[in-house]
Design a protein around this motif. Structure first.
Motif, PDB file in Angstrom:
ATOM      1  N   ILE A 240       3.473 -15.676   8.636  1.00  0.00           N
ATOM      2  CA  ILE A 240       4.211 -14.848   8.649  1.00  0.00           C
ATOM      3  C   ILE A 240       3.900 -13.774   8.953  1.00  0.00           C
ATOM      4  CG2 ILE A 240       5.372 -16.057   6.458  1.00  0.00           C
ATOM      5  CD1 ILE A 240       5.200 -13.094   4.880  1.00  0.00           C
ATOM      6  N   ASP A 241       4.696 -12.610   9.221  1.00  0.00           N
ATOM      7  CA  ASP A 241       4.926 -11.123   9.929  1.00  0.00           C
ATOM      8  C   ASP A 241       5.534 -10.215   8.842  1.00  0.00           C
ATOM      9  OD1 ASP A 241       4.322  -8.563  10.342  1.00  0.00           O
ATOM     10  OD2 ASP A 241       5.786  -8.915  12.241  1.00  0.00           O
ATOM     11  N   PRO A 242       4.670  -9.776   7.619  1.00  0.00           N
ATOM     12  CA  PRO A 242       5.428  -9.275   6.741  1.00  0.00           C
ATOM     13  C   PRO A 242       6.399  -8.019   6.940  1.00  0.00           C
ATOM     14  CG  PRO A 242       2.996  -9.736   6.226  1.00  0.00           C
ATOM     15  CD  PRO A 242       2.615  -9.837   7.646  1.00  0.00           C
ATOM     16  N   GLN A 243       6.483  -7.505   8.119  1.00  0.00           N
ATOM     17  CA  GLN A 243       6.877  -6.722   8.254  1.00  0.00           C
ATOM     18  C   GLN A 243       8.511  -7.003   9.021  1.00  0.00           C
ATOM     19  OE1 GLN A 243       5.138  -3.252   8.188  1.00  0.00           O
ATOM     20  NE2 GLN A 243       6.501  -3.157   9.175  1.00  0.00           N
ATOM     21  N   GLN A 244       8.374  -8.501   9.494  1.00  0.00           N
ATOM     22  CA  GLN A 244      10.141  -9.082   9.990  1.00  0.00           C
ATOM     23  C   GLN A 244      10.512  -9.729   8.152  1.00  0.00           C
ATOM     24  OE1 GLN A 244       9.957 -10.882  13.552  1.00  0.00           O
ATOM     25  NE2 GLN A 244       8.194 -10.324  14.344  1.00  0.00           N
ATOM     26  N   SER A 245       9.206 -10.634   7.750  1.00  0.00           N
ATOM     27  CA  SER A 245       9.705 -10.723   6.737  1.00  0.00           C
ATOM     28  C   SER A 245       9.743  -9.925   4.996  1.00  0.00           C
ATOM     29  CB  SER A 245       8.871 -12.115   6.276  1.00  0.00           C
ATOM     30  OG  SER A 245       8.985 -13.349   7.502  1.00  0.00           O
ATOM     31  N   CYS A 246       8.721  -9.396   5.160  1.00  0.00           N
ATOM     32  CA  CYS A 246       8.429  -8.995   3.327  1.00  0.00           C
ATOM     33  C   CYS A 246       9.612  -7.366   3.260  1.00  0.00           C
ATOM     34  CB  CYS A 246       7.349  -8.677   2.645  1.00  0.00           C
ATOM     35  SG  CYS A 246       6.892  -9.711   2.508  1.00  0.00           S
ATOM     36  N   GLY A 324      20.294 -13.156  -0.382  1.00  0.00           N
ATOM     37  CA  GLY A 324      19.732 -14.134   0.756  1.00  0.00           C
ATOM     38  C   GLY A 324      20.487 -15.635   0.484  1.00  0.00           C
ATOM     39  N   GLU A 325      20.094 -16.667   1.400  1.00  0.00           N
ATOM     40  CA  GLU A 325      20.354 -17.651   1.120  1.00  0.00           C
ATOM     41  C   GLU A 325      19.023 -18.659   0.904  1.00  0.00           C
ATOM     42  OE1 GLU A 325      22.265 -21.569   3.870  1.00  0.00           O
ATOM     43  OE2 GLU A 325      23.951 -19.555   2.932  1.00  0.00           O
ATOM     44  N   ILE A 326      19.129 -19.094  -0.302  1.00  0.00           N
ATOM     45  CA  ILE A 326      17.352 -19.865  -0.650  1.00  0.00           C
ATOM     46  C   ILE A 326      16.878 -20.598  -0.141  1.00  0.00           C
ATOM     47  CG2 ILE A 326      17.970 -21.122  -2.711  1.00  0.00           C
ATOM     48  CD1 ILE A 326      15.078 -19.073  -2.699  1.00  0.00           C
ATOM     49  N   ALA A 327      17.680 -21.293   0.872  1.00  0.00           N
ATOM     50  CA  ALA A 327      18.486 -22.873   1.398  1.00  0.00           C
ATOM     51  C   ALA A 327      17.222 -22.283   3.165  1.00  0.00           C
ATOM     52  CB  ALA A 327      18.456 -23.798   1.324  1.00  0.00           C
ATOM     53  N   ASP A 328      17.632 -20.925   3.183  1.00  0.00           N
ATOM     54  CA  ASP A 328      17.181 -21.264   4.202  1.00  0.00           C
ATOM     55  C   ASP A 328      16.016 -20.487   4.834  1.00  0.00           C
ATOM     56  OD1 ASP A 328      17.239 -20.120   7.324  1.00  0.00           O
ATOM     57  OD2 ASP A 328      18.450 -18.716   6.803  1.00  0.00           O
ATOM     58  N   CYS A 329      15.097 -21.286   5.213  1.00  0.00           N
ATOM     59  CA  CYS A 329      13.634 -20.867   5.285  1.00  0.00           C
ATOM     60  C   CYS A 329      13.107 -20.078   6.264  1.00  0.00           C
ATOM     61  CB  CYS A 329      12.911 -22.320   5.425  1.00  0.00           C
ATOM     62  SG  CYS A 329      13.030 -24.097   4.935  1.00  0.00           S
ATOM     63  N   GLN A 330      14.400 -19.932   7.207  1.00  0.00           N
ATOM     64  CA  GLN A 330      13.709 -18.984   8.205  1.00  0.00           C
ATOM     65  C   GLN A 330      14.117 -17.397   8.245  1.00  0.00           C
ATOM     66  OE1 GLN A 330      14.991 -20.405  12.616  1.00  0.00           O
ATOM     67  NE2 GLN A 330      14.098 -22.452  12.021  1.00  0.00           N
ATOM     68  N   SER A 331      14.756 -17.052   6.931  1.00  0.00           N
ATOM     69  CA  SER A 331      14.773 -15.702   6.331  1.00  0.00           C
ATOM     70  C   SER A 331      13.768 -15.184   6.008  1.00  0.00           C
ATOM     71  CB  SER A 331      15.636 -15.511   5.282  1.00  0.00           C
ATOM     72  OG  SER A 331      16.826 -16.155   5.127  1.00  0.00           O
ATOM     73  N   ASN A 336       7.887 -17.767  15.473  1.00  0.00           N
ATOM     74  CA  ASN A 336       6.838 -16.920  16.731  1.00  0.00           C
ATOM     75  C   ASN A 336       6.997 -15.636  16.229  1.00  0.00           C
ATOM     76  OD1 ASN A 336       7.213 -18.987  18.761  1.00  0.00           O
ATOM     77  ND2 ASN A 336       9.255 -18.129  19.104  1.00  0.00           N
ATOM     78  N   ALA A 337       6.827 -15.255  14.856  1.00  0.00           N
ATOM     79  CA  ALA A 337       6.152 -13.772  14.454  1.00  0.00           C
ATOM     80  C   ALA A 337       5.523 -13.770  14.276  1.00  0.00           C
ATOM     81  CB  ALA A 337       7.795 -13.942  13.391  1.00  0.00           C
ATOM     82  N   ALA A 338       4.433 -15.038  13.883  1.00  0.00           N
ATOM     83  CA  ALA A 338       3.610 -15.102  13.542  1.00  0.00           C
ATOM     84  C   ALA A 338       2.266 -16.066  14.187  1.00  0.00           C
ATOM     85  CB  ALA A 338       3.181 -14.813  12.093  1.00  0.00           C
ATOM     86  N   PRO A 339       1.163 -15.918  14.817  1.00  0.00           N
ATOM     87  CA  PRO A 339       0.577 -17.611  15.093  1.00  0.00           C
ATOM     88  C   PRO A 339       0.475 -18.822  15.040  1.00  0.00           C
ATOM     89  CG  PRO A 339      -1.073 -15.792  15.374  1.00  0.00           C
ATOM     90  CD  PRO A 339       0.894 -15.118  14.552  1.00  0.00           C
TER      91      PRO A 339
END
Length: 804
Positions: A240-246, A324-331, A336-339
């Motif tokens: 993950i990219d923490p800036q985009q996720s966390c 959010g929606e807990i079942a949505d992994c892509q939240s 492409n946010a991280a390698p």
């Protein structure tokens, strides 16, 4: 062996994580390049430095697996910081080292997992394995599932004793032991691997009272020991990219002491450092719960996690409310946010078990506690096994593995929105009539002829005089234009609707309306909203009356117009994108579910006696976005006065329920503020509400509002609010609050503490408003000092408060 000198900057003025820089290699495997770097003529003593940054310059692992790490310590401007080794003591100085390898099992599962590994050669993603580990027995606070566990760690006790001064701000940290001298455990592969991608982590803070926003160092560095080369992006593990996720929801501000993600005694924030200890084999011995990063994050956000921490403190996350929606992994796992962003498709023992607790409860008595044992039960997971092994394990036929099932709902919504895309091409308001044309991207038949279309709503949010609002909230209207008025419709109002379909254009003409209800035509917002039935397994639209219809998808018009036909231009006072960052793009669908009150307790989880009357009109909710005015068109200053009637209710102060105090009112602005501030105490029609776990400071206005949105312009023309008096024992006991006072009261609920200040500047706090309103729009002058940009502007004041 040796590693070429590299530079890796991480300024503590930003919260970016380690940036890997390229390096080269030669054939000399015995010495380190530049063992004594040149000494700079300019330096600053660590006791006088106001900021600190660090660069890892070289890593050496000798033939006896003794590791040394060379780093450069500077201030934020790159000036060398000297005197680290001269400190009498240091609050934090820790260094860790881990390799990438095959995921290691939890101690209680080591034999069962080893057995499955001999049978199952499916591809697995690599995980971090620390070279420094402990075996920990349960201590105080042990529960019924307590057991001895492994825990990964870093070296924190050696501190300055392991530091060598190389001169000019350059230092060397030498681990207190060779890698093969740290504890080794049967079943845990911590053997040194020179060919494995290896990560160094360094944390440093001079003293316990140092400013963590300027002096706390957390950096990581990935390299290949055998070659000395810095690890390439595809050789590492960054999911993950923490800036985009966390940090979409959580604050990245380390100065926010109450809400920052600064862990373990206020010294760790670097996600890529966290995963070196929060590994697949690490667990909490007192509870038996895994503490790998996947389990920790998944279960905390599900409000289903407890661990015993420092000094036997119980950390219970059951009160967390994930927005959010807990079942949505892509939240969080954003493509492409991280390698290695797509590696979340690869199943892992702990990550799979962290979400499928419903299946764990159905596991047979023979289950040995591993994911393999559970998920290889074909009766429990028929959908996955329909794709054989590839139902979970990615292969060439199904590169997404388990992600194919996990992402089905998201993909269903995406495909439906693409298939049924629409926009508004024209809107015209006549005398008693409204005409609108909807352009479909692909549909070219009457919506009524498509059995998958449940409804197509034309929604109008007018902007009338707020002092004399139309009867029955008449400024907000919607019509189902999927069928004309000759068809049976269950939505109000029952105006005359006639339709004409020309190719892919549907024109609806609505007659019998009161156009004056909408107020200024150029200030209105008109949108279209289609409800489509779908099946998330097939990811296709299906007949709404069929058993296959297991979800509904809302498709909004791509644009909004006003009642003159121009692009809508109503002033927006909050950023929709910032709302969706936490609540995701499907928040609107969940609001529909929350407002669907009709039915009975067996068919509707939101049903409660008395609530079902509201469902006759408010099913479905007609909002089209969180910030376009459609929510506050209904949730306005007078909403609480409508709450005591049945259908087509009329306002009255005697209808205001005793629970509807300023922090529990239904005006949209105060409702949102009180929810995020945790001051709201009721839900629905008065049931107790748990405090919302908002991950930011409620004082951080800019978490939701953009520059220029808090100029108080709207408040100057608003009417006052009537709310229940604090401590009211009966309906109709009301207090009047002027607009700015009401806005502040959503968070600052102890109005009496600051009412005197508000009254000095035209504010009204009338504890007994039974005789009616006394406030006149525009009397408040709060904006002179508190509007955005002023000397005591709301953003400035709240920013200062949010960092305390």
């Amino acid at each position: 062996m040796k590693t070429k000198t590299h530079i890796l900057w991480l300024s503590l003025l930003s919260l970016n994580y380690g940036i890997l820089a390229g390096c080269s290699d030669d054939n000399d495997n015995n010495q380190v390049d530049n063992p004594t770097p040149p000494v700079s003529d300019v330096d600053v003593d660590i006791n006088n430095a106001t900021t600190l940054s660090a660069q890892i310059e070289a890593v050496n692992i000798d033939d006896k697996t003794q590791v040394s790490v060379d780093f450069y310590l500077s201030n934020a401007n790159g000036v060398a910081v000297i005197g680290l080794d001269k400190l009498d003591s240091i609050a934090t100085l820790g260094v860790g080292i881990a390799k990438l390898g095959q995921p290691q099992p939890l101690l209680p599962n080591k034999d069962a997992v080893a057995d499955y590994n001999t049978k199952d050669q499916m591809a697995e993603g690599k995980e971090w394995i620390s070279y420094i580990n402990n075996q920990v027995a349960p201590g105080s606070g042990a529960g019924t599932k307590a057991t001895t566990e492994w825990q990964a760690g870093i070296e924190t006790s050696c501190k300055l004793d392991c530091i060598t001064n190389l001169g000019g701000g350059h230092y060397r940290y030498t681990f207190s032991k060779a890698l093969n001298a740290y504890s080794q455990f049967d079943g845990l592969d911590t053997s040194y691997d020179a060919n494995a991608t290896t990560r160094i982590y360094l944390e440093l803070l001079p003293s316990s009272d140092s400013d963590v926003t300027k002096k706390l160092i957390n950096i990581t560095y990935d390299f290949i020991p055998a070659t000395g080369a810095v690890a390439k992006a595809d050789e590492g593990r960054q999911l993950i990219d923490p800036q985009q996720s966390c940090y979409r929801c959580h604050t990245a501000n380390l100065g926010s002491s109450e809400h920052r993600l600064l862990m373990h005694g206020g010294k760790r924030f670097n996600f890529e450092g966290c995963v070196m200890c929060h590994t697949t084999y690490s667990a909490d011995p007192e509870t038996g719960n895994p503490i790998d990063m996947a389990t920790l994050v998944h279960k905390i956000h599900q409000a289903d996690y407890k661990i015993v921490g420092h000094n036997a403190s119980m950390n219970d996350f059951s009160g967390v409310h994930y927005p959010g929606e807990i079942a949505d992994c892509q939240s969080c796992h954003i493509s492409n946010a991280a390698p290695q962003a797509d590696q979340y498709y690869i199943p892992g023992n702990n990550s799979c078990l962290s979400c499928h607790k419903d299946k764990i409860s159905q596991a047979p008595n023979t289950w040995n506690g591993t994911a393999a044992s559970l998920f290889h039960d074909r009766e429990l997971f028929p959908k996955a096994w329909a794709n054989s092994c590839a139902g979970c394990h990615p292969d060439s036929n199904n590169p997404k593995g388990a992600g194919l099932i996990h992402d089905q709902l998201l993909q269903t919504r995406s495909s439906i929105k693409d298939l049924y895309g629409l926009s508004l091409s024209s809107v015209a308001l006549g005398t008693g009539t409204l005409t609108a044309t909807v352009d479909f991207d692909k549909l070219n038949t009457f919506p009524a002829q498509d059995s998958a279309i449940s409804a197509l709503y034309l929604v109008v949010n007018g902007k009338p005089d707020v002092i004399a609002r139309p009867t029955n909230n008449g400024q907000h209207k919607l019509w189902d234009i999927s069928k004309d008025s000759s068809a049976t419709r269950d939505m109000l109002p029952r105006d005359q609707v006639s339709l004409n379909m020309d190719g892919s254009k549907l024109t609806a003409t609505i007659s019998g309306i009161n156009t004056d209800d909408f107020g200024t035509p150029a200030a209105a917002v008109v949108k279209a909203k289609m409800i489509v039935c779908a099946n998330h397994n097939t990811m296709t639209a299906v007949n709404c009356d069929s058993d296959e219809a297991d979800t509904q998808v809302e498709v909004m018009s791509a644009n909004a117009l006003d009642l003159t036909g121009a692009n809508a231009s109503r002033a927006i006072v909050a950023d929709e994108g910032k709302c969706q960052a936490c609540h995701d793009s499907e928040m609107q669908q969940r609001i529909v579910d929350a407002h669907t009150l009709a039915g009975n307790a067996a068919t509707n989880a939101n049903f409660a006696p008395g609530n079902d009357k509201c469902g006759s009109c408010h099913n479905p909710v007609s909002a089209t976005a969180l910030t376009d005015g459609s929510c506050n068109s209904c949730h306005n200053n007078d909403t609480v006065a409508y709450m005591g009637a049945d259908i087509y209710h009329t306002a009255g102060a005697d209808h205001i329920k005793s629970i509807r105090t300023a922090n529990n009112t239904l005006n949209y602005r105060e409702m949102v503020h009180s929810l995020h501030a945790g001051t709201r105490t009721v839900k629905g029609m008065g049931a107790p509400r748990d405090e919302t776990t908002y991950p930011q400071s409620a004082a951080n206005c800019q978490a939701c509002h953009d520059e220029g949105q808090l100029d108080f312009a709207g408040l100057k023309t608003e009417n006052s609010q009537l709310v229940a008096t604090v401590g009211a024992t009966a309906d109709g006991q009301v207090t009047e609050l002027s607009p700015t006072v009401a806005t502040c009261a959503g968070c600052h609920s102890k109005v009496a503490d600051w009412a005197g200040h508000a009254k000095e500047f035209g504010g009204v706090v009338e504890d007994n408003a039974s005789a009616g309103r006394i406030y006149k729009a525009g009397d408040e002058t709060c904006y002179y000092c508190h509007a955005e940009g002023q000397a005591y502007g709301v953003i400035k004041l709240h920013k200062e408060a949010s960092q305390k």
